[in-house]
Design an enzyme around this catalytic site. Structure first.
Site, PDB file in Angstrom:
ATOM      1  N   GLU A  32       0.853  -1.198   0.000  1.00  0.00           N
ATOM      2  CA  GLU A  32       0.000   0.000   0.000  1.00  0.00           C
ATOM      3  C   GLU A  32       0.885   1.243   0.000  1.00  0.00           C
ATOM      4  OE1 GLU A  32      -2.425   2.762  -0.342  1.00  0.00           O
ATOM      5  OE2 GLU A  32      -3.336   0.767  -0.315  1.00  0.00           O
ATOM      6  N   ILE A  39      -8.996   4.020  -1.286  1.00  0.00           N
ATOM      7  CA  ILE A  39      -9.878   5.169  -1.493  1.00  0.00           C
ATOM      8  C   ILE A  39     -11.194   4.993  -0.755  1.00  0.00           C
ATOM      9  CG2 ILE A  39     -11.242   6.408  -3.229  1.00  0.00           C
ATOM     10  CD1 ILE A  39      -8.296   7.176  -3.186  1.00  0.00           C
ATOM     11  N   LYS A  49     -20.260   8.884   3.659  1.00  0.00           N
ATOM     12  CA  LYS A  49     -21.490   8.583   4.408  1.00  0.00           C
ATOM     13  C   LYS A  49     -21.571   9.425   5.684  1.00  0.00           C
ATOM     14  CE  LYS A  49     -22.167   6.052   1.113  1.00  0.00           C
ATOM     15  NZ  LYS A  49     -21.028   6.691   0.446  1.00  0.00           N
ATOM     16  N   SER A 179     -23.683  13.542 -13.111  1.00  0.00           N
ATOM     17  CA  SER A 179     -24.737  13.235 -12.138  1.00  0.00           C
ATOM     18  C   SER A 179     -24.824  11.747 -11.836  1.00  0.00           C
ATOM     19  CB  SER A 179     -26.094  13.725 -12.661  1.00  0.00           C
ATOM     20  OG  SER A 179     -26.493  12.990 -13.804  1.00  0.00           O
ATOM     21  N   ALA A 181     -23.360   8.641  -9.198  1.00  0.00           N
ATOM     22  CA  ALA A 181     -23.459   8.556  -7.742  1.00  0.00           C
ATOM     23  C   ALA A 181     -22.659   9.650  -7.042  1.00  0.00           C
ATOM     24  CB  ALA A 181     -22.997   7.178  -7.270  1.00  0.00           C
ATOM     25  N   ILE A 182     -21.410   9.866  -7.467  1.00  0.00           N
ATOM     26  CA  ILE A 182     -20.568  10.877  -6.824  1.00  0.00           C
ATOM     27  C   ILE A 182     -21.179  12.263  -6.972  1.00  0.00           C
ATOM     28  CG2 ILE A 182     -18.312  12.020  -6.884  1.00  0.00           C
ATOM     29  CD1 ILE A 182     -17.106   9.326  -7.732  1.00  0.00           C
ATOM     30  N   ALA A 316     -17.306  -0.920  -4.459  1.00  0.00           N
ATOM     31  CA  ALA A 316     -16.506  -1.543  -3.405  1.00  0.00           C
ATOM     32  C   ALA A 316     -16.910  -2.991  -3.170  1.00  0.00           C
ATOM     33  CB  ALA A 316     -16.644  -0.740  -2.111  1.00  0.00           C
ATOM     34  N   HIS A 447     -44.401  -5.641   9.165  1.00  0.00           N
ATOM     35  CA  HIS A 447     -45.144  -4.379   9.035  1.00  0.00           C
ATOM     36  C   HIS A 447     -45.061  -3.605  10.354  1.00  0.00           C
ATOM     37  CE1 HIS A 447     -48.354  -1.650   7.815  1.00  0.00           C
ATOM     38  NE2 HIS A 447     -48.886  -1.813   9.019  1.00  0.00           N
TER      39      HIS A 447
END
Length: 468
Positions: A32, A39, A49, A179, A181-182, A316, A447
């Site tokens: 790494e 990322i 998130k 437009s 997801a990002i 991911a 429910h």
């Protein structure tokens, strides 16, 4: 050092593959160059998130009276929002460090590249070079923001997703180019905190990979929120103007000029396949991606690739599963695993977009199903008829299901609404098990929940609607 497996890259593909390899008795190392987790954990899935949660809390406060609660003066501390996001990323990255130690995986910090067959060269931050041997080398180096020649990311006037997560101050206005997801996630985040946002999309509709009904619904909701949307449009040039930028936008009716503090380029990603030694070893690539078989073996024996650097959905959870399939296939051939893994069905991969409302989908869109020759039955259930959604004050959106009219095969599900990313897995599992509509309706759904709206949509498709 000599290893059975060396993984170059520690994102959700690389670190998961490394752990699975170690579990299967293969001596493993992971290379790494920056931070464990790649990322996704450090600059993508996880910290975004956290940002989006802050935006959601801001929206709750703005609309608290709708819930019978009066809140006094409130303000956004942009720096604190960013700090919280970075804290979430750091915590998850430390979690990966723990998992590496727990699974006895060597972490080699530095830039990794193929030196020769079975050899990986690692150059650390001080320029020191070490060569390690491995019977199997797994490439999982991910991707980065894609750049257009006329929209170069400079980190100031034009930024990518990474800079958008760590700006020193909140911009008063922003142009979001793209437009997917990002793009729509950052548009929602910044708009919710008070930034004036304009989305510029080249295609005729936003979130263009989604079912057309989803695109129409999100555009309607975003415009209602006050986000400006320009489709069939492209940013042709950006120039600095004062403390901000001026963008020339080509539209169907001519050129227009937009001014903003900053431009966010969210036009997709480019695979990181450079400087890995692929050319010297003759590893085949096509259209900027590494060519692999169903078990992620390249054309060169002993070299594998998966994740964003190979064809398929750049997600991911896809990279993680690809890494596991790759390693289990290796272990099977080494007689360390009992059976050959099942290749991934890429038409049953869920896609999730965490804007508000959320979007979740899997399988065929209605248009794709018809183009594939299916006669379809379609059911659509609005959240305005969901007891849980009404109680939560989250009635935007719907669930749309698509079935093959002849055999009852579940072809696809498309959702837009609150927390729908938590409900899409029902469709994924059911399609894996080749479940029909009758079996789903014979399964009792709890429910009140948002997820029971999937059942309600199926009832609509087959003329058995109870709640509509």
């Amino acid at each position: 050092m000599a290893y059975d497996v060396i993984v170059i890259g520690s994102g959700p593909g690389g670190y998961v593959a490394a752990i699975r390899a170690s579990q299967l008795g293969l001596k493993t190392a992971v290379v790494e160059r920056e931070s464990l987790g790649g990322i996704c954990l450090n600059w993508g899935c996880i910290p975004t998130k956290a940002l989006l949660k802050s935006a959601q809390v801001a929206e709750y406060i703005q609309h608290s009276k709708d819930y019978g609660i009066t809140v006094g003066d409130s303000s956004v501390d942009f720096g604190a929002v960013i700090k919280r996001s970075r804290g979430a990323a750091d915590k998850m990255s430390k979690g990966v460090q723990f998992l590496m130690k727990k699974n006895k995986i060597d972490v080699l910090m530095g830039n990794g590249k193929l030196k020769a067959k079975g050899q990986v060269e690692v150059t650390d931050k001080d320029g020191k070079v070490a060569v390690h041997e491995a019977k199997h080398v797994l490439l999982a180096t991910g991707a980065r923001s894609r750049e257009l020649p006329n929209l170069k990311i400079d980190g100031k006037t034009v930024i990518g997703y990474r800079e958008a997560m760590n700006l020193p101050k909140q911009p008063k206005s922003m142009i979001v180019v793209g437009s997917g997801a990002i793009g729509v996630e950052f548009a929602y985040f910044y708009h919710s905190l008070g930034t004036k946002v304009t989305i510029v999309e080249f295609m005729p509709r936003i979130v263009p990979v989604e079912d057309e009904d989803i695109s129409k619904e999100l555009e309607k909701i975003y415009k209602k929120k006050g986000i400006e949307i320009m489709t069939n449009a492209s940013v042709e040039a950006v120039e600095k103007k004062g403390d901000g930028v001026k963008a020339k936008v080509k539209t169907a009716t001519g050129e227009v000029f937009l001014e903003a503090d900053v431009v966010l380029s969210a036009i997709g990603i480019t695979a990181n396949i450079e400087n890995l030694g692929l050319e010297a070893l003759g590893v085949k690539t096509d259209k900027g991606k590494v060519v692999v078989d169903a078990y992620y073996q390249t054309n060169v024996p002993g070299i594998y690739a998966f994740g964003d650097m190979v064809p398929g959905q750049a997600l991911a959870h896809v990279a993680s599963k690809e890494g596991i399939v790759c390693v289990e296939a290796i272990a099977y051939n080494e007689k360390k695993y009992a059976h050959k893994p099942t290749p991934i069905n890429y038409n049953n991969v869920p896609g999730c977009t965490f804007c508000a409302p959320e979007i979740a989908s899997v399988g065929y869109t209605e248009k794709q199903a018809k183009e594939a020759g299916y006669e379809v039955k379609v059911g659509k259930f609005p959240f305005t008829a969901s007891g849980k959604a009404v109680g939560a004050g989250a009635t935007e959106g719907f669930v749309k299901v698509i079935f093959d009219a002849k055999y009852g095969e579940w072809l696809g599900t498309h959702m837009i609404g609150a927390n729908v990313t938590e409900a899409i897995e029902q469709t994924v599992t059911a399609r894996t098990l080749e479940t029909t509509w009758q079996e789903v309706l014979n399964s009792i759904h709890p429910h009140p929940t948002m997820s029971e709206s999937v059942k309600d949509a199926i009832e609509v498709a087959y003329g058995e609607a109870i709640h509509l």
